[in-house]
Design a protein around this motif. Structure first.
Motif, PDB file in Angstrom:
ATOM      1  N   GLY A 183      -9.001   8.796  -1.251  1.00 24.58           N
ATOM      2  CA  GLY A 183      -7.995   8.172  -2.090  1.00 24.58           C
ATOM      3  C   GLY A 183      -7.077   7.218  -1.366  1.00 24.58           C
ATOM      4  N   ALA A 184      -7.396   6.900  -0.107  1.00 29.91           N
ATOM      5  CA  ALA A 184      -6.570   5.989   0.684  1.00 29.91           C
ATOM      6  C   ALA A 184      -7.105   4.562   0.575  1.00 29.91           C
ATOM      7  CB  ALA A 184      -6.551   6.433   2.145  1.00 29.91           C
ATOM      8  N   LEU A 185      -6.324   3.625   1.058  1.00 28.72           N
ATOM      9  CA  LEU A 185      -6.667   2.212   1.027  1.00 28.72           C
ATOM     10  C   LEU A 185      -7.059   1.740   2.427  1.00 28.72           C
ATOM     11  CD1 LEU A 185      -3.620   1.059  -1.135  1.00 28.72           C
ATOM     12  CD2 LEU A 185      -5.984   1.247  -1.928  1.00 28.72           C
ATOM     13  N   VAL A 186      -7.881   0.675   2.467  1.00 29.39           N
ATOM     14  CA  VAL A 186      -8.229   0.036   3.732  1.00 29.39           C
ATOM     15  C   VAL A 186      -7.744  -1.405   3.700  1.00 29.39           C
ATOM     16  CG1 VAL A 186     -10.032  -0.533   5.380  1.00 29.39           C
ATOM     17  CG2 VAL A 186     -10.306   1.433   3.883  1.00 29.39           C
ATOM     18  N   ILE A 187      -7.035  -1.800   4.752  1.00 33.39           N
ATOM     19  CA  ILE A 187      -6.641  -3.205   4.936  1.00 33.39           C
ATOM     20  C   ILE A 187      -7.352  -3.699   6.179  1.00 33.39           C
ATOM     21  CG2 ILE A 187      -4.744  -4.816   5.296  1.00 33.39           C
ATOM     22  CD1 ILE A 187      -2.887  -2.662   4.058  1.00 33.39           C
ATOM     23  N   TRP A 188      -8.226  -4.668   6.008  1.00 33.11           N
ATOM     24  CA  TRP A 188      -8.992  -5.205   7.131  1.00 33.11           C
ATOM     25  C   TRP A 188      -8.317  -6.459   7.679  1.00 33.11           C
ATOM     26  CZ3 TRP A 188     -12.645  -2.611   9.537  1.00 33.11           C
ATOM     27  CH2 TRP A 188     -13.337  -1.613   8.850  1.00 33.11           C
ATOM     28  N   ASP A 189      -8.032  -6.462   8.976  1.00 29.53           N
ATOM     29  CA  ASP A 189      -7.573  -7.673   9.655  1.00 29.53           C
ATOM     30  C   ASP A 189      -8.823  -8.430  10.106  1.00 29.53           C
ATOM     31  OD1 ASP A 189      -6.627  -9.676  11.282  1.00 29.53           O
ATOM     32  OD2 ASP A 189      -5.184  -8.412  12.352  1.00 29.53           O
ATOM     33  N   ILE A 223      -2.143   7.093   3.555  1.00 27.86           N
ATOM     34  CA  ILE A 223      -1.811   5.981   2.658  1.00 27.86           C
ATOM     35  C   ILE A 223      -2.839   4.876   2.828  1.00 27.86           C
ATOM     36  CG2 ILE A 223      -0.129   4.157   2.183  1.00 27.86           C
ATOM     37  CD1 ILE A 223       2.011   6.143   3.296  1.00 27.86           C
ATOM     38  N   ALA A 224      -2.993   4.422   4.072  1.00 31.17           N
ATOM     39  CA  ALA A 224      -3.887   3.295   4.347  1.00 31.17           C
ATOM     40  C   ALA A 224      -4.307   3.305   5.802  1.00 31.17           C
ATOM     41  CB  ALA A 224      -3.208   1.968   4.012  1.00 31.17           C
ATOM     42  N   ALA A 225      -5.448   2.676   6.060  1.00 29.61           N
ATOM     43  CA  ALA A 225      -5.905   2.393   7.422  1.00 29.61           C
ATOM     44  C   ALA A 225      -5.899   0.887   7.606  1.00 29.61           C
ATOM     45  CB  ALA A 225      -7.303   2.957   7.642  1.00 29.61           C
ATOM     46  N   LEU A 226      -5.287   0.432   8.684  1.00 30.71           N
ATOM     47  CA  LEU A 226      -5.280  -0.992   9.042  1.00 30.71           C
ATOM     48  C   LEU A 226      -6.220  -1.159  10.225  1.00 30.71           C
ATOM     49  CD1 LEU A 226      -4.198  -3.892   8.899  1.00 30.71           C
ATOM     50  CD2 LEU A 226      -2.247  -3.155  10.298  1.00 30.71           C
ATOM     51  N   LEU A 227      -7.317  -1.907  10.026  1.00 29.66           N
ATOM     52  CA  LEU A 227      -8.395  -1.963  11.014  1.00 29.66           C
ATOM     53  C   LEU A 227      -8.860  -3.403  11.230  1.00 29.66           C
ATOM     54  CD1 LEU A 227     -10.458   0.949   9.409  1.00 29.66           C
ATOM     55  CD2 LEU A 227      -8.966   1.144  11.418  1.00 29.66           C
ATOM     56  N   ALA A 272       0.832  -1.209   0.000  1.00 25.97           N
ATOM     57  CA  ALA A 272       0.000   0.000   0.000  1.00 25.97           C
ATOM     58  C   ALA A 272       0.862   1.253   0.000  1.00 25.97           C
ATOM     59  CB  ALA A 272      -0.927  -0.006   1.216  1.00 25.97           C
ATOM     60  N   ILE A 273       1.943   1.240   0.769  1.00 26.56           N
ATOM     61  CA  ILE A 273       2.853   2.380   0.799  1.00 26.56           C
ATOM     62  C   ILE A 273       3.427   2.640  -0.596  1.00 26.56           C
ATOM     63  CG2 ILE A 273       5.066   3.214   1.708  1.00 26.56           C
ATOM     64  CD1 ILE A 273       4.381   1.690   4.320  1.00 26.56           C
ATOM     65  N   ALA A 274       3.811   1.560  -1.279  1.00 29.11           N
ATOM     66  CA  ALA A 274       4.360   1.703  -2.628  1.00 29.11           C
ATOM     67  C   ALA A 274       3.307   2.205  -3.615  1.00 29.11           C
ATOM     68  CB  ALA A 274       4.922   0.366  -3.096  1.00 29.11           C
ATOM     69  N   ALA A 275       2.048   1.850  -3.369  1.00 28.74           N
ATOM     70  CA  ALA A 275       0.967   2.222  -4.294  1.00 28.74           C
ATOM     71  C   ALA A 275       0.459   3.640  -4.092  1.00 28.74           C
ATOM     72  CB  ALA A 275      -0.194   1.223  -4.149  1.00 28.74           C
ATOM     73  N   ARG A 276       0.848   4.303  -3.005  1.00 26.68           N
ATOM     74  CA  ARG A 276       0.380   5.662  -2.722  1.00 26.68           C
ATOM     75  C   ARG A 276       1.571   6.594  -2.455  1.00 26.68           C
ATOM     76  NH1 ARG A 276      -3.318   3.710  -4.700  1.00 26.68           N
ATOM     77  NH2 ARG A 276      -5.525   3.718  -4.082  1.00 26.68           N
ATOM     78  N   PRO A 277       2.424   6.793  -3.467  1.00 25.40           N
ATOM     79  CA  PRO A 277       3.580   7.683  -3.270  1.00 25.40           C
ATOM     80  C   PRO A 277       3.131   9.115  -3.011  1.00 25.40           C
ATOM     81  CG  PRO A 277       3.283   7.159  -5.609  1.00 25.40           C
ATOM     82  CD  PRO A 277       2.324   6.292  -4.847  1.00 25.40           C
ATOM     83  N   GLY A 278       3.934   9.819  -2.218  1.00 26.70           N
ATOM     84  CA  GLY A 278       3.626  11.205  -1.911  1.00 26.70           C
ATOM     85  C   GLY A 278       2.756  11.388  -0.681  1.00 26.70           C
ATOM     86  N   ASP A 327     -10.588  -3.049  -0.242  1.00 25.04           N
ATOM     87  CA  ASP A 327      -9.335  -3.069  -0.999  1.00 25.04           C
ATOM     88  C   ASP A 327      -8.545  -4.350  -0.728  1.00 25.04           C
ATOM     89  OD1 ASP A 327      -9.544  -0.368  -2.146  1.00 25.04           O
ATOM     90  OD2 ASP A 327      -9.290   0.307  -0.073  1.00 25.04           O
ATOM     91  N   MET A 328      -8.225  -4.572   0.542  1.00 25.45           N
ATOM     92  CA  MET A 328      -7.410  -5.716   0.929  1.00 25.45           C
ATOM     93  C   MET A 328      -7.867  -6.224   2.295  1.00 25.45           C
ATOM     94  SD  MET A 328      -3.602  -4.261   0.006  1.00 25.45           S
ATOM     95  CE  MET A 328      -3.295  -3.308  -1.478  1.00 25.45           C
ATOM     96  N   ALA A 329      -7.612  -7.504   2.545  1.00 24.49           N
ATOM     97  CA  ALA A 329      -7.945  -8.093   3.841  1.00 24.49           C
ATOM     98  C   ALA A 329      -6.987  -9.238   4.113  1.00 24.49           C
ATOM     99  CB  ALA A 329      -9.391  -8.583   3.878  1.00 24.49           C
ATOM    100  N   VAL A 330      -6.882  -9.584   5.386  1.00 23.96           N
ATOM    101  CA  VAL A 330      -5.977 -10.644   5.807  1.00 23.96           C
ATOM    102  C   VAL A 330      -6.581 -11.307   7.036  1.00 23.96           C
ATOM    103  CG1 VAL A 330      -4.648  -9.084   7.266  1.00 23.96           C
ATOM    104  CG2 VAL A 330      -3.556 -11.151   6.403  1.00 23.96           C
ATOM    105  N   GLY A 331      -6.222 -12.536   7.286  1.00 22.39           N
ATOM    106  CA  GLY A 331      -6.719 -13.195   8.486  1.00 22.39           C
ATOM    107  C   GLY A 331      -6.025 -14.515   8.732  1.00 22.39           C
ATOM    108  N   CYS A 332      -6.063 -14.952   9.978  1.00 22.29           N
ATOM    109  CA  CYS A 332      -5.486 -16.251  10.312  1.00 22.29           C
ATOM    110  C   CYS A 332      -6.506 -17.341  10.026  1.00 22.29           C
ATOM    111  CB  CYS A 332      -5.041 -16.284  11.765  1.00 22.29           C
ATOM    112  SG  CYS A 332      -6.407 -16.284  12.933  1.00 22.29           S
TER     113      CYS A 332
END
Length: 409
Positions: free
Chosen positions: A205-211, A177-181, A117-123, A229-234
């Motif tokens: 214009g930011a991204l959300v990554i859901w845990d 850049i993104a919110a990780l929630l 996400a950091i790479a995808a939102r330069p500046g 946008d993106m999600a992750v989980g165990c």
């Protein structure tokens, strides 16, 4: 030891009629119950194994690993991570195929997605996360912020709540850049309004990554419909994949072409067996893979997906709400001096709840010795995780009665 008397369970909270009317009751017999366990109230930390996995492991070693040897890779193992990812997506995430993959640990995948996400939102130069988010998530955000000269914007959430659209509206800007929630908060079980929060963050214009570690398999998710946008989980909690089971990640199709894996590995390459110089990523979700997938560790996860697919997440959620509501009613009746640190609103509560009491730490130690297994959360929380397919109402009643006695003593 003198045990303080606990009032009898009120007649209207008798577990027997609830268990008799449970349409998912047959699933309980498919799980191993645990040696000396009277009540297992920690399914949101480690799910029980399925009994049939006892036979599946020897069969896998004998027939696939031992029988096919290296040929197993060409006969299905290479695609197993994507196959199981698609099954998780369809059964639990509301995700079309090609967007979910099983790989690595939750920690590694959070790092990968956040770094991408950091790479995808330069500046841009800010990351957003709740101050009470799970430690791993906070640690990764802080380290990446330190490494890349970014600022962390902290959300202060309610003790019995979590992220809300209003909190995000105050924290997110064109610098984000993104919110990780957390989809379901690990402590309070707050089930975030994920669609609404996603829209608030994306409006800037930011991204959300859901845990979704505490959400997957306990609450129905609609990641595609919600525009996530993106999600992750165990996969070792409500997906019952076992200790250290591989995690999963979801990346919406629209983001895959720009996804830059910060840990490129040979199996994430477009042509992994060509052994060419330079890294060209695979065209889809496989580009997120780094190393060799843990095929043996995926066996229990496949078994649990069979169970979830048969039951359906709608029925799982109905049972989950009934179990947690029943547990809250028991706490109110039997432990009146405890404080509920979870939402009472069924719609906003995930598959567990936390009860605050000054005697929590000592009580949990005693309960484990008695075969009653809840979870302690510093400084004074008893976390009660109720896995719908393996937990009965009678087990919940036994556990809460034992908790009441332990807290009183």
């Amino acid at each position: 030891m003198t045990t303080t008397a606990v009032p009898p369970t009120p007649e209207h909270l008798d577990p027997a009629p609830r268990d008799a009317a449970d349409p998912l009751a047959a699933h309980r017999g498919h799980f191993l119950s645990g040696e000396g366990v009277v009540a297992y109230l920690d399914g949101n930390s480690l799910g029980r194994p399925l009994a049939r996995t006892l036979d599946r492991y020897p069969a896998f070693v004998r027939e696939q690993w031992g029988g096919r040897l290296i040929r197993g890779w060409d006969e299905g193992w290479l695609g197993r991570a994507e196959e199981l990812g698609d099954r998780i997506g369809a059964a639990c995430l509301g995700a079309a195929s090609g967007q979910t993959i099983v790989a690595d640990s939750t920690t590694v995948l959070i790092f990968k997605l956040l770094r991408a996400a950091i790479a995808a939102r330069p500046g841009r130069d800010e990351l957003v996360i709740a101050r009470d988010e799970f430690p791993t998530d906070r640690f990764i955000v802080e380290r990446l912020a330190e490494d890349h000269g970014l600022t962390v914007r902290w959300l202060d959430t309610a003790h019995d709540g979590g992220a809300t659209p209003e909190l995000l509206a105050e924290a997110v800007s064109e610098r984000t850049i993104a919110a990780l929630l957390g989809g379901v908060a690990y402590r309070s079980a707050w089930f975030a309004p994920m669609r609404e929060i996603t829209a608030v963050v994306q409006a800037h214009g930011a991204l959300v990554i859901w845990d979704c570690s505490h959400a997957v398999g306990s609450v129905p998710l609609e990641l595609d419909a919600w525009g996530v946008d993106m999600a992750v989980g165990c996969s070792y909690k409500y997906l019952n994949g076992g200790p250290g089971a591989p995690a999963w990640a979801y990346v919406a199709t629209r983001h895959l072409p720009e996804l830059r894996n910060p840990i490129p590995g040979w199996l994430g390459a477009a042509q992994p067996f060509s052994m060419t110089e330079g890294f060209e990523p695979a065209p889809g979700i496989r580009r997120l893979v780094s190393g060799t997938p843990p095929i043996t560790a995926m066996v229990p996860l496949a078994d649990m997906l069979d169970e979830i697919e048969q039951a359906g997440m709608a029925a799982v959620r109905t049972k989950s709400v009934a179990l947690t509501a029943y547990a809250i009613a028991l706490v109110d009746a039997l432990i009146p001096d405890a404080a509920l640190a979870s939402p009472r609103d069924d719609e906003r509560r995930g598959g567990h709840l936390t009860v605050d009491h000054p005697n929590a730490a000592r009580a949990v130690q005693r309960l484990w010795a008695e075969g009653v297994i809840p979870d302690f959360r510093h400084p004074s929380g008893v976390r009660i995780g109720l896995s719908p397919l393996s937990t009965s109402f009678a087990e919940v009643e036994r556990g809460i009665r034992a908790l009441a006695a332990a807290l009183a003593d």
